[in-house]
Design a protein around this motif. Structure first.
Motif: not given
Length: 587
Positions: A221-243
């Motif tokens: 198992x490898x540790x995936x480094x997800x930045x504050x921007x990575x996580x924020x962007x994907x959360x907003x992308x999901x919100x945009x999709x759930x319009x």
């Protein structure tokens, strides 16, 4: 020459192809919603409720307590909890300090914990009283300085909080914790600090918010480094999709574990961004989920295919009203068509299939929830997300319709693997993430996942993709679950074996399933062996552990070679090549 983003023609009018994502500490999702909706319900857990103001203040207390005990920006804090309020408080509280969250599966055994906690260098861990012995068993191999211990009981309302410990004692699962200077009760830890605001400034693009470990199904198992921007962007992308999302009004049913990146983004972060109510279930049980939907009326229910399979096959599903649900996103494994259609028929909800991976925070593709979708495909790329089908070796983009490796690029793609630059270089090339998944893209830009590159079966020189076989088996009226794997074969190199779980009361044998597959598949794809089981090995999110089944077959083959060698030589040791596969089980 790059192909055009043909998928944009299939975007709903309400979904923008690009967006200006905020560069901020990820914990702002909670803080901002609490400022706007302080008295709105934020979390519900088996009768215990928090408003947004209460949740934010608890996260502030946790953050201030971490600081008082020496946790600083960039330090790692492990969270090893099932879905419960403490998991949410510890998550946002850690982010508020600028420390890094290390999500840890509470089902992990000591050896798995030893690797993850040792590799991450976690300085503190939040866990359950019942899990303390596991942590103590490997603590000397880690950098842990503090253990913060909660219990399920103290997060329940009266009288459940009183009855739960009695239940544990009767079942002999009760664990008495020895409190020390470095092993602290949850309530004491929170009470030791004020609820004064704290929000550490971060470089959102560079600073890691979450160190999320991959499942390790294809290696360590490898540790995936997800930045504050990575996580924020994907959360907003999901919100945009759930319009059609209504801010401050949605209810998110959290049967997916929050320690998994899918649940982390589409449930916890998504609920915080939209000021929704997060209805927490500590684990998935079909009847509990049905009762919760009937009583609590959630509107959003992300899940794994096995969850929807369990629900549609529940003998009393028609006794429950599921019509409050408007949107469901299925991820982590392929969604059988008949499961999708049956769940929609029973609930009236839109159930769409999506696609992603830990390395992409995790979502990169989804079918439009309200708009054009294609059954059997994982959809089209999210806003600001590019995707290609490429030759795995050369990276050359392939024409529409050809099978190749899926490569993606976007703001949600990880920074890299923790302390593994060589592994990072293998999958990140010029900003493109090579996913290891084999797929196709059609003329309209809709993607289909054929299978993981490592799961592909090569039989008599032909490429066989397990997902294609499984889709056919799922269409059989007696089959509840199916998974196909490759097993060693002297003549063909590999041959196909299918593991089957039957629907309750159903009956079918191996020869009948083989005949059925021959009607729908080329001869070289048809399973030669069938094994019927009561259940399949799965992760906590419900994803079938195909690798565990493959390892079983490899172990059987190795044992067979050893036995053949012993029989031939009369010796206890030795090897023999080409041991034939075991005969098919009697149906």
């Amino acid at each position: 020459m790059p192909q055009p983003k043909r998928w944009l023609d299939s975007y709903p009018a309400e979904v923008p192809p690009t967006y200006d994502y905020p560069s901020m500490n990820l914990a702002r999702l909670l803080v901002d919603s609490a400022d706007r909706y302080p008295s709105h319900p934020a979390v519900e857990f088996l009768g215990t409720r928090y408003t947004y103001a209460e949740l934010r203040d608890a996260a502030y207390r946790f953050a201030n307590a971490l600081r008082a005990h020496g946790v600083a920006k960039g330090d790692r804090v492990a969270i090893m909890l099932p879905n419960c309020p403490a998991a949410v408080i510890a998550y946002y509280g850690t982010l508020l300090t600028g420390a890094v969250v290390v999500q840890t599966n509470p089902l992990y055994k000591p050896q798995e914990l030893k690797h993850q906690l040792g590799d991450s260098g976690a300085k503190a861990i939040v866990t359950l009283d019942q899990l303390v012995p596991r942590v103590e068993a490997i603590r000397e191999y880690t950098l842990l300085e503090r253990m913060i211990v909660t219990s399920v009981a103290e997060q329940l309302p009266w009288p459940k909080s009183w009855l739960y410990p009695l239940k544990l004692k009767r079942s002999k699962q009760f664990v008495k914790v020895n409190w020390t200077e470095t092993v602290t009760p949850w309530k004491t830890f929170l009470a030791s600090a004020p609820a004064s605001p704290i929000l550490e400034p971060v470089d959102a693009v560079e600073d890691v918010a979450v160190l999320q470990y991959t499942g390790g199904t294809t290696g360590v198992a490898k540790g995936v480094m997800l930045t504050h921007f990575n996580m924020t962007a994907n959360t907003y992308q999901n919100k945009l999709w759930f319009h059609k999302c209504r801010e401050g009004q949605e209810k998110f049913l959290a049967a997916l574990p929050l320690f998994h990146v899918f649940g982390l983004t589409v449930l916890m972060n998504q609920a915080a961004l939209t000021a929704g109510e997060l209805i927490l279930l500590p684990r998935f049980e079909a009847e509990t989920v049905l009762k919760t939907i009937h009583k609590r009326r959630p509107t959003v229910f992300p899940g794994a295919p096995t969850m929807y399979i369990a629900l549609i096959n529940h003998p009393r599903i028609k006794e429950y009203d599921l019509t409050s649900i408007s949107a469901c996103v299925s991820g982590s494994a392929s969604l059988p068509v008949e499961v999708q259609e049956r769940f929609e028929e029973l609930s009236g909800a839109r159930l769409i299939e999506g696609y992603g991976m830990t390395e992409a925070s995790p979502v990169t593709h989804a079918n439009p929830i309200w708009g054009k979708r294609k059954i059997g495909r994982v959809g089209i790329p999210f806003p600001d997300t590019e995707a290609r089908i490429v030759d795995s070796e050369t990276g050359e983009e392939l024409p529409a319709g050809e099978i190749g490796e899926v490569a993606v690029r976007g703001p949600q793609v990880m920074k890299g693997y923790w302390n593994r630059p060589e592994e990072t270089a293998k999958v990140l090339r010029d900003g493109w993430l090579f996913t290891g998944d084999m797929g196709t893209m059609d003329e309209e830009g809709f993607f289909a996942i054929v299978d993981r590159k490592k799961d592909m079966i090569i039989a008599s020189g032909y490429n066989v993709y397990p997902r294609e076989i499984e889709e056919v088996l799922y269409e059989h009226p007696a089959v509840k679950e199916a998974v196909a794997v490759g097993m060693p074969d002297k003549y063909r190199g590999e041959t196909v074996k299918a593991y089957i779980v039957l629907k309750e009361g159903a009956s079918v044998n191996g020869p009948a399933l083989e005949a059925y597959c021959r009607e729908h598949l080329a001869a070289y794809k048809v399973p030669r062996y069938f094994e019927f089981r009561e259940e399949l090995p799965k992760t906590m999110i419900g994803k079938v552990l195909r690798r565990a089944l493959i390892e079983e077959e490899q172990a059987k083959a190795a044992a067979g070679r050893e036995a053949a060698s012993g029989a031939a030589s009369g010796a206890d040791e030795g090897s023999a090549e080409g041991c034939p596969p075991p005969p098919p089980p009697k149906a």
